[in-house]
Design an enzyme around this catalytic site. Structure first.
Site, short mmCIF file in Angstrom:
data_model
loop_
_atom_site.label_atom_id
_atom_site.label_comp_id
_atom_site.label_asym_id
_atom_site.label_seq_id
_atom_site.Cartn_x
_atom_site.Cartn_y
_atom_site.Cartn_z
CG ASP A 1 -1.68 1.25 1.44
OD1 ASP A 1 -1.89 1.97 0.44
OD2 ASP A 1 -2.07 1.53 2.59
CG ASP A 30 -8.64 -18.68 -6.31
OD1 ASP A 30 -9.09 -17.74 -5.64
OD2 ASP A 30 -8.81 -18.79 -7.54
CG ASP A 74 -6.05 2.99 0.49
OD1 ASP A 74 -5.11 2.16 0.61
OD2 ASP A 74 -6.67 3.18 -0.57
CG ASP A 98 -11.07 -16.12 -13.52
OD1 ASP A 98 -10.37 -16.56 -12.59
OD2 ASP A 98 -12.31 -15.98 -13.43
CG ASP A 103 -1.44 1.59 -3.74
OD1 ASP A 103 -0.22 1.37 -3.96
OD2 ASP A 103 -1.84 2.27 -2.78
CD GLU A 127 -8.88 -20.30 -12.37
OE1 GLU A 127 -8.82 -20.53 -11.15
OE2 GLU A 127 -9.57 -19.38 -12.86
CG ASP A 137 -6.39 -12.67 -13.63
OD1 ASP A 137 -7.12 -13.43 -14.28
OD2 ASP A 137 -5.87 -12.99 -12.55
CG ASN A 192 -3.19 5.28 -1.01
OD1 ASN A 192 -3.23 4.23 -0.36
ND2 ASN A 192 -4.09 5.59 -1.93
#
Length: 558
Positions: A21, A328, A25, A199, A29, A254, A98, A23
């Protein structure tokens, strides 16, 4: 065998929400990823696979896309993505996006239009059906539990969703829809991305008439009617002609429920469809008759059988992808190794076991640090939709024992892989200055990247060497695989052969010391130890080896 850059590459999967991260939050990102490119370059990986960063209401952590050509606010802007792409290319690394096109979000403009009326131009972009005697059109259940159909009052019909009800399935029978997908793919490739991880791509063709699963149950698993469906190869060959064949790129599909026979078609050497697929067979060896959450102890013999089948049956016909964990799946050192007494040794052994096989290896973020599964105390601390749905069905509605269900989540839950990457031993593991979206694994004080990079004997440096060896020895990429000691329940050993070179890979999957007697048909006079996860004195004599707990050794024999 034809040489290709994507066969010789090592892929690193980034799950953006949990990576870094920038920033404060609490959500990882794009700028966070860019800030860690030197770390990834130091590791030596070639390709970064980015889990979805597209605009999304985030019902299934970004796998529900509302705009394929925009970036989710949580992750930043399109400029941030372009900056990441440029940073990768400057370091001679590639970016694999993806591609999620079995379904979209119900907030995608196509679906917003589609549900307005039966004669809307976008109606046929999705799969709509009338009910059946006030019940769903068929008895299929979704991957996340419950019916795979959602009633929509506006037009008095149901739409199909093999995943969450906010993920309606796209109708690939519609040529207009297919063209929209191909145009979007070209848009990204023209922007400079280097490939796609696709996917659940083998679900895009459903059986004619969408028949119910046999057996007469109100709700039942209908996988036979939507996995590897009747037109899936036709669609992928069209995609290949229209898009994939026009770029120097990498693809991996996948493919839940795909067999080696299916894989030979998807990942064929004629390059008419994809480069490789992800199989799930080895991910099911600890699942009982009740499926994923019915956890049973796994056996080394089962792992050997599955891995050897894929190695041998694709030999000369298709290409394997190699992985033991991802976003997953639970953490591999907790699942297949020993994340307590032999944490480092078993993590290195598992890396050796995988990286020495034929195929393209995939490292999941934090794997190179030996990140482990997590055990949160309350169900409220888990974020994953699959975990929450299962808990509600089993405990709240079904009356199952809370503790028993929690134990299954500790072993198999997807949030095991989604806890933030452990960068250092400061607050929140250096992932964020804010409150992380998912709690950090408490073991970050000892397991973190700062410590690993500084310690020459770490799992990180061991992975770095595995990746380096792959670049130095063609046999690791292209050699043929053969299993040794098929019935041994403690040692997984195999050879790789290319020309007059041979590789001997020996892995002890137990916490015991075991004897390995090398087969007589191998001449060890010129054996050279390429890599091992213990200090070795007996580098020369390999006729009989005492393997320490979770020991791995790789010998090159000329």
């Amino acid at each position: 065998m034809e040489k290709k850059w994507w066969k010789e590459s090592v892929v690193y999967q980034v799950y953006p929400r949990s990576f870094k991260d920038s920033n404060g939050d609490g959500i990882g990102d794009l700028k966070g990823i860019t800030s860690k490119l030197d770390y990834l370059q130091n590791l030596g990986v070639d390709v970064i696979w980015l889990s979805p960063v597209y605009k999304s209401p985030n019902d299934d952590n970004g796998y529900d896309i509302s705009d394929y050509q925009a970036v989710m606010d949580d992750f930043g802007t399109m400029e941030d993505l372009e900056e990441l792409l440029e940073g990768l290319h400057q370091r001679e690394m590639k970016l694999m996006m993806d591609l999620v096109v079995n379904h979209s979000s119900d907030e995608h403009n196509w679906f917003v239009e589609s549900r307005k009326s039966k004669d809307n131009p976008y109606r046929d972009y999705y799969i709509w059906r009338k009910g059946n005697d006030n019940q769903e059109p068929n008895n299929w259940t979704s991957f996340f539990g419950g019916s795979a159909w959602q009633y929509d009052k506006a037009t008095d019909e149901y739409f199909l969703h093999l995943f969450s009800k906010k993920q309606p399935d796209l109708n690939w029978e519609n040529p207009k829809l297919r063209q929209e997908v191909y145009d979007m793919m070209k848009w990204w490739l023209d922007k400079g991305v280097d490939g796609f991880r696709m996917d659940v791509i083998n679900l895009i063709s459903k059986a004619d008439g969408l028949p119910s699963a046999p057996g007469g149950k109100r709700y039942d698993w209908g996988g036979d009617f939507f996995m590897n469906g009747p037109r899936v190869h036709e669609y992928l060959q069209e995609m290949n002609r229209e898009v994939l064949s026009k770029y120097d790129m990498m693809t991996v599909g996948e493919s839940p429920g795909a067999s080696t026979e299916d894989a030979k078609k998807y990942a064929n050497y004629d390059d008419t469809e994809l480069n490789m697929i992800f199989t799930f067979e080895h991910m099911d060896i600890d699942s009982g008759p009740g499926g994923k959450w019915d956890v049973k102890p796994w056996k080394l013999a089962d792992l050997k059988e599955v891995m050897t089948k894929w190695q041998k049956e694709l030999e000369g016909e298709g290409w394997n992808s190699l992985y033991l964990n991802n976003h997953d799946q639970p953490r591999m050192v907790s699942r297949f190794g020993n994340d307590k007494e032999y944490h480092d040794q078993s993590a290195k052994m598992l890396g050796t076991f995988l990286h020495m096989m034929q195929g393209t290896p995939y490292i999941y973020q934090g794997e190179e640090l030996g990140m482990t599964n997590v055990q949160f105390e309350s169900i409220e601390e888990y974020n994953d939709i699959e975990i929450q749905n299962m808990y509600r069905e089993k405990v709240i509605e079904g009356g199952d024992d809370h503790q028993k269900v929690m134990e299954a989540i500790y072993v198999k839950g997807r949030d095991n892989a989604r806890t933030p990457v452990q960068w250092d031993d400061s607050k929140n593991a250096g992932f964020t200055t804010g409150t992380p979206w998912l709690k950090v694994n408490p073991n970050y004080k000892t397991i973190n990247a700062k410590e690993a990079v500084e310690n020459e004997d770490s799992i990180f440096h061991y992975y770095k060497k595995l990746i380096q060896l792959r670049k130095e020895h063609d046999i690791i990429v292209y050699g043929n695989y053969d299993l040794l000691l098929a019935d041994d329940e403690k040692i997984y050993a195999y050879t790789r052969t290319l020309g007059d070179e041979r590789l001997l890979v020996i892995c002890n999957f137990t916490a015991e010391t075991v004897d390995f007697v090398t087969p007589e048909h191998i001449n060890y006079d010129s054996a050279q130890l390429l890599i091992g996860n213990y200090e070795h004195q007996d580098k020369k004599d390999v006729s009989s080896i005492k393997l320490k707990p979770y020991e791995a050794r790789v010998y090159l024999i000329k």
